[in-house]
Design a protein around this motif. Structure first.
Motif, PDB file in Angstrom:
ATOM      1  N   TYR A 434       0.811  -1.218   0.000  1.00 55.57           N
ATOM      2  CA  TYR A 434       0.000   0.000   0.000  1.00 55.57           C
ATOM      3  C   TYR A 434       0.849   1.275   0.000  1.00 55.57           C
ATOM      4  CZ  TYR A 434      -3.049  -3.694   1.751  1.00 55.57           C
ATOM      5  OH  TYR A 434      -3.718  -4.872   1.907  1.00 55.57           O
ATOM      6  N   ALA A 435       2.041   1.185   0.564  1.00 56.07           N
ATOM      7  CA  ALA A 435       2.875   2.382   0.701  1.00 56.07           C
ATOM      8  C   ALA A 435       3.238   2.941  -0.669  1.00 56.07           C
ATOM      9  CB  ALA A 435       4.132   2.052   1.490  1.00 56.07           C
ATOM     10  N   GLY A 436       3.225   4.256  -0.766  1.00 53.70           N
ATOM     11  CA  GLY A 436       3.596   4.904  -2.016  1.00 53.70           C
ATOM     12  C   GLY A 436       2.859   6.203  -2.204  1.00 53.70           C
ATOM     13  N   ARG A 437       3.058   6.811  -3.365  1.00 50.99           N
ATOM     14  CA  ARG A 437       2.438   8.097  -3.674  1.00 50.99           C
ATOM     15  C   ARG A 437       1.317   7.884  -4.684  1.00 50.99           C
ATOM     16  NH1 ARG A 437       3.532  12.770  -7.052  1.00 50.99           N
ATOM     17  NH2 ARG A 437       5.297  11.693  -8.044  1.00 50.99           N
ATOM     18  N   TYR A 438       0.200   8.554  -4.447  1.00 53.51           N
ATOM     19  CA  TYR A 438      -0.980   8.482  -5.303  1.00 53.51           C
ATOM     20  C   TYR A 438      -1.388   9.908  -5.643  1.00 53.51           C
ATOM     21  CZ  TYR A 438      -1.173   3.795  -3.237  1.00 53.51           C
ATOM     22  OH  TYR A 438      -0.876   2.523  -2.812  1.00 53.51           O
ATOM     23  N   ALA A 439      -2.102  10.084  -6.762  1.00 53.83           N
ATOM     24  CA  ALA A 439      -2.459  11.460  -7.146  1.00 53.83           C
ATOM     25  C   ALA A 439      -3.617  11.469  -8.129  1.00 53.83           C
ATOM     26  CB  ALA A 439      -1.258  12.171  -7.760  1.00 53.83           C
ATOM     27  N   ASN A 440      -4.345  12.583  -8.125  1.00 52.85           N
ATOM     28  CA  ASN A 440      -5.224  12.959  -9.234  1.00 52.85           C
ATOM     29  C   ASN A 440      -5.248  14.474  -9.320  1.00 52.85           C
ATOM     30  OD1 ASN A 440      -7.205  13.985  -7.451  1.00 52.85           O
ATOM     31  ND2 ASN A 440      -8.515  12.167  -7.605  1.00 52.85           N
ATOM     32  N   ASP A 441      -5.850  14.993 -10.365  1.00 51.24           N
ATOM     33  CA  ASP A 441      -5.813  16.440 -10.590  1.00 51.24           C
ATOM     34  C   ASP A 441      -6.519  17.215  -9.490  1.00 51.24           C
ATOM     35  OD1 ASP A 441      -4.385  16.195 -12.950  1.00 51.24           O
ATOM     36  OD2 ASP A 441      -6.173  16.136 -14.213  1.00 51.24           O
ATOM     37  N   PHE A 442      -7.594  16.654  -8.937  1.00 50.88           N
ATOM     38  CA  PHE A 442      -8.398  17.387  -7.968  1.00 50.88           C
ATOM     39  C   PHE A 442      -7.775  17.357  -6.573  1.00 50.88           C
ATOM     40  CE2 PHE A 442     -12.091  17.589  -4.986  1.00 50.88           C
ATOM     41  CZ  PHE A 442     -12.487  18.881  -5.285  1.00 50.88           C
ATOM     42  N   ILE A 443      -7.491  16.183  -6.058  1.00 57.09           N
ATOM     43  CA  ILE A 443      -6.952  16.046  -4.706  1.00 57.09           C
ATOM     44  C   ILE A 443      -5.476  16.392  -4.665  1.00 57.09           C
ATOM     45  CG2 ILE A 443      -6.580  14.450  -2.779  1.00 57.09           C
ATOM     46  CD1 ILE A 443      -9.522  15.108  -3.300  1.00 57.09           C
ATOM     47  N   GLY A 444      -4.782  16.181  -5.755  1.00 54.38           N
ATOM     48  CA  GLY A 444      -3.334  16.351  -5.750  1.00 54.38           C
ATOM     49  C   GLY A 444      -2.668  15.083  -5.245  1.00 54.38           C
ATOM     50  N   ASP A 445      -1.596  15.232  -4.501  1.00 53.24           N
ATOM     51  CA  ASP A 445      -0.846  14.082  -4.013  1.00 53.24           C
ATOM     52  C   ASP A 445      -1.382  13.587  -2.677  1.00 53.24           C
ATOM     53  OD1 ASP A 445       0.771  14.226  -6.190  1.00 53.24           O
ATOM     54  OD2 ASP A 445       2.526  15.025  -5.136  1.00 53.24           O
ATOM     55  N   ALA A 446      -1.282  12.265  -2.495  1.00 52.88           N
ATOM     56  CA  ALA A 446      -1.502  11.641  -1.194  1.00 52.88           C
ATOM     57  C   ALA A 446      -0.435  10.580  -1.028  1.00 52.88           C
ATOM     58  CB  ALA A 446      -2.894  11.016  -1.101  1.00 52.88           C
ATOM     59  N   VAL A 447       0.133  10.500   0.125  1.00 52.46           N
ATOM     60  CA  VAL A 447       1.225   9.556   0.391  1.00 52.46           C
ATOM     61  C   VAL A 447       0.805   8.617   1.500  1.00 52.46           C
ATOM     62  CG1 VAL A 447       3.611   9.306   1.171  1.00 52.46           C
ATOM     63  CG2 VAL A 447       2.993  11.175  -0.377  1.00 52.46           C
ATOM     64  N   VAL A 448       0.962   7.317   1.248  1.00 50.48           N
ATOM     65  CA  VAL A 448       0.719   6.294   2.260  1.00 50.48           C
ATOM     66  C   VAL A 448       2.066   5.749   2.696  1.00 50.48           C
ATOM     67  CG1 VAL A 448      -0.353   4.066   2.757  1.00 50.48           C
ATOM     68  CG2 VAL A 448      -1.533   5.711   1.288  1.00 50.48           C
ATOM     69  N   SER A 449       2.277   5.738   4.004  1.00 50.83           N
ATOM     70  CA  SER A 449       3.563   5.261   4.514  1.00 50.83           C
ATOM     71  C   SER A 449       3.346   4.457   5.784  1.00 50.83           C
ATOM     72  CB  SER A 449       4.508   6.437   4.786  1.00 50.83           C
ATOM     73  OG  SER A 449       3.927   7.331   5.718  1.00 50.83           O
ATOM     74  N   LYS A 450       4.364   3.695   6.153  1.00 52.69           N
ATOM     75  CA  LYS A 450       4.303   2.907   7.370  1.00 52.69           C
ATOM     76  C   LYS A 450       4.771   3.759   8.539  1.00 52.69           C
ATOM     77  CE  LYS A 450       5.674  -1.531   9.356  1.00 52.69           C
ATOM     78  NZ  LYS A 450       6.480  -2.768   9.187  1.00 52.69           N
ATOM     79  N   ALA A 451       4.047   3.666   9.650  1.00 47.30           N
ATOM     80  CA  ALA A 451       4.426   4.365  10.875  1.00 47.30           C
ATOM     81  C   ALA A 451       4.292   3.371  12.020  1.00 47.30           C
ATOM     82  CB  ALA A 451       3.542   5.581  11.115  1.00 47.30           C
ATOM     83  N   GLY A 452       5.403   2.775  12.401  1.00 44.08           N
ATOM     84  CA  GLY A 452       5.336   1.700  13.391  1.00 44.08           C
ATOM     85  C   GLY A 452       4.627   0.500  12.792  1.00 44.08           C
ATOM     86  N   ASP A 453       3.591   0.044  13.482  1.00 40.56           N
ATOM     87  CA  ASP A 453       2.811  -1.090  12.979  1.00 40.56           C
ATOM     88  C   ASP A 453       1.613  -0.641  12.141  1.00 40.56           C
ATOM     89  OD1 ASP A 453       4.476  -2.880  14.291  1.00 40.56           O
ATOM     90  OD2 ASP A 453       3.306  -2.807  16.146  1.00 40.56           O
ATOM     91  N   ASP A 454       1.450   0.668  11.968  1.00 36.04           N
ATOM     92  CA  ASP A 454       0.276   1.200  11.282  1.00 36.04           C
ATOM     93  C   ASP A 454       0.653   1.833   9.947  1.00 36.04           C
ATOM     94  OD1 ASP A 454      -1.420   0.523  13.456  1.00 36.04           O
ATOM     95  OD2 ASP A 454      -0.801   2.359  14.503  1.00 36.04           O
ATOM     96  N   LEU A 455      -0.395   2.122   9.177  1.00 37.63           N
ATOM     97  CA  LEU A 455      -0.238   2.913   7.968  1.00 37.63           C
ATOM     98  C   LEU A 455      -0.772   4.315   8.229  1.00 37.63           C
ATOM     99  CD1 LEU A 455      -1.410   0.431   5.186  1.00 37.63           C
ATOM    100  CD2 LEU A 455       0.939   1.163   5.639  1.00 37.63           C
TER     101      LEU A 455
END
Length: 523
Positions: A434-455
């Motif tokens: 799941y981790a990585g960068r996602y985007a569209n024109d309206f929302i722009g960028d969103a980044v999913v990353s791991k933080a400890g045991d959570d996303l």
């Protein structure tokens, strides 16, 4: 979903023009002017005062302030309760409140002043005033006027841009990205209450002055009326020592938990003011643009704001026919013609203005809590007392029940949907899926990353907002994005391909207009 997105406005039923004609013929006429005697007004004010005191004493709101204007005179001006629950500072007529969508008719008055001065017309095209602004479809964009945006008939969906404000984008970026939002109706064919649509109308109208909206509002309205405590800047609001905090219910008690900076939508929801200042504005409205014997706004320019342009449906409590003009609700109810508008932040503000123009009577009520039907309830009770001499029903309860019925089921439904995962729940993939960068024109960028045991999901400019993701089932996660409803979940779902990597993510709380799906970019 933050409730002030569409707030202060009941859900929408579309009528055609015959409904307006029928309403004009059938609406109940106000009591004859000669029945509204000074004695009845005095009695009504006494009972209004008692009702307000009872509302505060009974915990309906922590504090409120009321102004009543009649026949070119402020006849009642008083605060009740406390600026912040549990603290001793009291509300008075000079306590500054955030008035939320009550900003809309205030801003319509500012634009009327610009129209009066010949700086702009209600029918000026946005394409001429702000050539960079776009709608999703080119024809409406080329024909769109200030009038269209102030009457919510542009075709923009009601929540357009509110989601971008939630994740930290500023006004300019939000208005730019409205071009990616598909319309909810044909141009000029449907009513859809849009904060950022009206904001664009106001900002565009001020463009010929070469100055920011906030300065234009001061010059054209606040200073001429002596509204010294009124501003369209949040920074000015927080400078006031005598200001009301926002309150929400926490374990059944009012608590000042959250602050709300509405600068991005200042014309639509960012005004802060006092009962005293707003009483001067009501004097101007009742005077058809004349204030203290001087014409500040031409009657025609101001009068156009009260012409019913598009049907909104019916008042959900009184049943009266309701229309929208330019920043104003126009209703034909049990006491005849009225102009009004409500305002609310679901993080803790409620406000209301009601004007009976034929009787030169107006009332403003500002409170520091949500949800509550106190403003409408007190206003309706006062109108009954003035016109009928008696209160027809418990209007506060009626409005409380309406708000509970409007917003409660949505929260309950969200909780029910995610009350418990399937049994057995499908396991999540590894965090790397799941981790990585996602985007569209309206929302722009969103980044999913791991933080400890959570996303963690980060969205907005430079990842301004952060949301913890909790696994629910398979590739579906939950987050709790709304500070005002911390127990209301929203889904964040991933599409995982054969390579074990998510190719897209749909962020539920950003998907009101089906623009919440972002594609993976990079790697």
């Amino acid at each position: 979903m933050r409730l002030d997105r569409n707030l202060c406005h009941w859900w929408i039923w579309h009528w055609w023009i015959w409904a307006f004609i029928a309403a004009m013929v059938l609406w109940p006429h106000a009591a004859p002017a000669d029945t509204i005697t000074p004695e009845r007004i005095t009695a009504a004010l006494s009972k209004l005062e008692a009702l307000a005191e009872a509302a505060v004493a009974g915990g309906a709101v922590p504090g409120l302030a009321i102004a009543v204007v009649h026949d070119d005179e402020v006849i009642f001006l008083r605060g009740f309760g406390h600026r912040e629950a549990g603290k001793p500072e009291v509300v008075d007529a000079d306590t500054v409140f955030q008035i939320a969508s009550l900003s809309k008719p205030v801003s319509a008055t500012v634009v009327a002043a610009l129209v009066s001065d010949g700086i702009v017309s209600w029918d000026s095209k946005i394409a001429d005033l702000d050539p960079a602004f776009r709608l999703a479809d080119p024809y409406p964009a080329s024909q769109l006027t200030v009038r269209d945006l102030f009457s919510h008939r542009s075709g923009l969906p009601g929540t357009a841009g509110d989601d971008l404000e939630d994740i930290g984008y500023d006004r300019a970026e939000i208005l730019h990205r409205l071009r990616f939002v598909p319309p909810s109706s044909s141009f000029r064919a449907g009513y859809s209450y849009s904060n950022f649509g009206l904001t664009e109308g106001a900002v565009a109208a001020a463009t010929p002055t070469g100055r920011p909206w906030e300065e234009v509002a001061e010059e054209k309205l606040y200073r001429p009326l002596g509204m010294a405590s009124t501003s369209s800047r949040h920074s000015d609001f927080i400078k006031h020592a005598n200001r009301a905090a926002l309150h929400v219910k926490v374990d059944g008690a009012w608590a000042a938990k959250i602050e709300r900076d509405p600068d991005a939508q200042a014309p639509a929801g960012g005004v802060s003011s006092t009962a005293r200042d707003l009483s001067q504005w009501v004097l101007l409205i009742l005077g058809d643009g004349v204030y203290a014997g001087k014409t500040l706004i031409a009657a025609d320019a101001l009068g156009q704001t009260h012409v019913p342009l598009i049907a909104r449906g019916k008042n959900p409590v009184s049943g009266g026919a309701s229309f929208y003009g330019l920043g104003w609700n126009v209703e034909f109810g049990r006491h005849g013609l009225s102009w009004g508008h409500a305002g609310a932040f679901s993080v803790g503000a409620r406000s209301l203005v009601t004007i009976f123009p034929e009787d030169k009577l107006g009332i403003v009520i500002v409170t520091n809590a949500f949800p509550t039907g106190v403003p409408e309830g007190l206003s309706d009770s006062f109108a009954d007392l003035v016109f009928d001499g008696t209160i027809g029903k418990d209007w506060v309860k009626a409005w409380d029940d309406t708000y509970a019925g409007l917003f409660g089921p949505a929260v309950a439904a969200a909780k029910a949907t995610y009350a418990a995962p399937p049994s057995p729940a499908r396991p999540a993939g590894p965090a790397s899926a799941y981790a990585g960068r996602y985007a569209n024109d309206f929302i722009g960028d969103a980044v999913v990353s791991k933080a400890g045991d959570d996303l963690v999901l980060r969205a907005g400019p430079a990842g301004a907002r952060s949301y913890s993701l909790t696994h629910f089932d398979g590739d579906l996660f939950l987050t709790f994005p709304d500070a005002e409803t911390p127990d209301r979940p929203s889904g964040v779902s991933f599409v995982v391909g054969p390579d074990g990597k998510a190719s897209a993510v749909t962020i539920g709380f950003l998907d009101d207009n089906h623009l919440g799906t972002l594609q993976r970019v990079g790697d």
